[in-house]
Write a protein that holds these residues in place. Structure first.
Motif, mmCIF file in Angstrom:
data_model
loop_
_atom_site.group_PDB
_atom_site.id
_atom_site.type_symbol
_atom_site.label_atom_id
_atom_site.label_comp_id
_atom_site.label_asym_id
_atom_site.label_seq_id
_atom_site.Cartn_x
_atom_site.Cartn_y
_atom_site.Cartn_z
ATOM 1 N N MET A 242 0.830 -1.187 0.000
ATOM 2 C CA MET A 242 0.000 0.000 0.000
ATOM 3 C C MET A 242 0.876 1.253 0.000
ATOM 4 O O MET A 242 0.484 2.261 -0.562
ATOM 5 N N LEU A 243 2.021 1.164 0.629
ATOM 6 C CA LEU A 243 2.915 2.324 0.602
ATOM 7 C C LEU A 243 3.392 2.621 -0.814
ATOM 8 O O LEU A 243 3.622 3.780 -1.171
ATOM 9 N N GLY A 244 3.513 1.584 -1.615
ATOM 10 C CA GLY A 244 3.897 1.787 -3.009
ATOM 11 C C GLY A 244 2.861 2.606 -3.768
ATOM 12 O O GLY A 244 3.207 3.476 -4.578
ATOM 13 N N TRP A 245 1.572 2.344 -3.510
ATOM 14 C CA TRP A 245 0.500 3.114 -4.147
ATOM 15 C C TRP A 245 0.547 4.572 -3.694
ATOM 16 O O TRP A 245 0.341 5.488 -4.491
ATOM 17 N N ILE A 246 0.804 4.771 -2.405
ATOM 18 C CA ILE A 246 0.881 6.141 -1.879
ATOM 19 C C ILE A 246 2.008 6.906 -2.569
ATOM 20 O O ILE A 246 1.829 8.044 -3.004
ATOM 21 N N LEU A 247 3.166 6.271 -2.672
ATOM 22 C CA LEU A 247 4.294 6.926 -3.326
ATOM 23 C C LEU A 247 4.014 7.178 -4.800
ATOM 24 O O LEU A 247 4.396 8.227 -5.342
ATOM 25 N N LEU A 248 3.351 6.248 -5.473
ATOM 26 C CA LEU A 248 3.015 6.429 -6.875
ATOM 27 C C LEU A 248 2.126 7.656 -7.081
ATOM 28 O O LEU A 248 2.407 8.503 -7.932
ATOM 29 N N PHE A 249 1.050 7.771 -6.284
ATOM 30 C CA PHE A 249 0.161 8.912 -6.445
ATOM 31 C C PHE A 249 0.830 10.213 -6.019
ATOM 32 O O PHE A 249 0.550 11.279 -6.569
ATOM 33 N N PHE A 250 1.736 10.145 -5.045
ATOM 34 C CA PHE A 250 2.477 11.336 -4.639
ATOM 35 C C PHE A 250 3.375 11.822 -5.778
ATOM 36 O O PHE A 250 3.435 13.019 -6.077
ATOM 37 N N ILE A 251 4.051 10.900 -6.447
ATOM 38 C CA ILE A 251 4.917 11.266 -7.563
ATOM 39 C C ILE A 251 4.092 11.814 -8.726
ATOM 40 O O ILE A 251 4.483 12.801 -9.367
ATOM 41 N N ILE A 252 2.937 11.184 -8.983
ATOM 42 C CA ILE A 252 2.051 11.697 -10.035
ATOM 43 C C ILE A 252 1.613 13.122 -9.706
ATOM 44 O O ILE A 252 1.583 13.996 -10.574
ATOM 45 N N ALA A 253 1.284 13.369 -8.446
ATOM 46 C CA ALA A 253 0.864 14.708 -8.034
ATOM 47 C C ALA A 253 1.994 15.718 -8.211
ATOM 48 O O ALA A 253 1.762 16.847 -8.662
ATOM 49 N N LEU A 254 3.214 15.325 -7.865
ATOM 50 C CA LEU A 254 4.344 16.238 -8.024
ATOM 51 C C LEU A 254 4.600 16.567 -9.493
ATOM 52 O O LEU A 254 4.789 17.736 -9.867
ATOM 53 N N ILE A 255 4.603 15.546 -10.333
ATOM 54 C CA ILE A 255 4.857 15.769 -11.754
ATOM 55 C C ILE A 255 3.750 16.617 -12.368
ATOM 56 O O ILE A 255 4.004 17.546 -13.135
ATOM 57 N N ALA A 256 2.498 16.298 -12.043
ATOM 58 C CA ALA A 256 1.375 17.067 -12.593
ATOM 59 C C ALA A 256 1.411 18.509 -12.100
ATOM 60 O O ALA A 256 1.083 19.438 -12.846
ATOM 61 N N GLY A 257 1.811 18.715 -10.856
ATOM 62 C CA GLY A 257 1.908 20.073 -10.328
ATOM 63 C C GLY A 257 2.982 20.887 -11.030
ATOM 64 O O GLY A 257 2.790 22.069 -11.328
ATOM 65 N N VAL A 258 4.120 20.260 -11.298
ATOM 66 C CA VAL A 258 5.210 20.947 -11.985
ATOM 67 C C VAL A 258 4.804 21.296 -13.416
ATOM 68 O O VAL A 258 5.144 22.368 -13.934
ATOM 69 N N MET A 259 4.058 20.413 -14.062
ATOM 70 C CA MET A 259 3.646 20.644 -15.448
ATOM 71 C C MET A 259 2.451 21.583 -15.553
ATOM 72 O O MET A 259 2.063 21.958 -16.659
ATOM 73 N N GLY A 260 1.840 21.939 -14.450
ATOM 74 C CA GLY A 260 0.748 22.893 -14.480
ATOM 75 C C GLY A 260 -0.643 22.290 -14.518
ATOM 76 O O GLY A 260 -1.622 22.990 -14.728
ATOM 77 N N PHE A 261 -0.754 21.005 -14.328
ATOM 78 C CA PHE A 261 -2.061 20.354 -14.293
ATOM 79 C C PHE A 261 -2.568 20.341 -12.859
ATOM 80 O O PHE A 261 -2.454 19.335 -12.145
ATOM 81 N N GLY A 262 -3.164 21.440 -12.430
ATOM 82 C CA GLY A 262 -3.596 21.581 -11.041
ATOM 83 C C GLY A 262 -4.673 20.595 -10.635
ATOM 84 O O GLY A 262 -4.657 20.066 -9.531
ATOM 85 N N GLY A 263 -5.626 20.333 -11.529
ATOM 86 C CA GLY A 263 -6.707 19.405 -11.206
ATOM 87 C C GLY A 263 -6.208 17.988 -11.011
ATOM 88 O O GLY A 263 -6.599 17.289 -10.073
ATOM 89 N N VAL A 264 -5.327 17.561 -11.891
ATOM 90 C CA VAL A 264 -4.764 16.210 -11.784
ATOM 91 C C VAL A 264 -3.899 16.096 -10.537
ATOM 92 O O VAL A 264 -3.939 15.089 -9.822
#
Length: 58
Positions: free
Chosen positions: A1-23
């Protein structure tokens, strides 16, 4: 389950850097929910382990 948490955290970081605020917000929300579910399961597991019967040797 920690792997899923880290995956979504990384997705959130990448999407935030690219400007996709909703994602980024959605991924961060999912990561937060999974984190709290993990904590609840950890506490339940620890309590059940401590309250369980202990095995005695032969």
């Amino acid at each position: 389950m920690l792997g899923w948490i880290l995956l979504f955290f990384i997705i959130a970081l990448i999407a935030g850097v690219m400007g996709f605020g909703g994602v980024a917000g959605a991924a961060a929300g999912i990561a937060q929910i999974l984190f709290f579910v993990f904590l609840v399961l950890l506490v339940v597991s620890l309590v059940s382990h401590l309250m369980g019967t202990r095995r005695r040797g032969p």
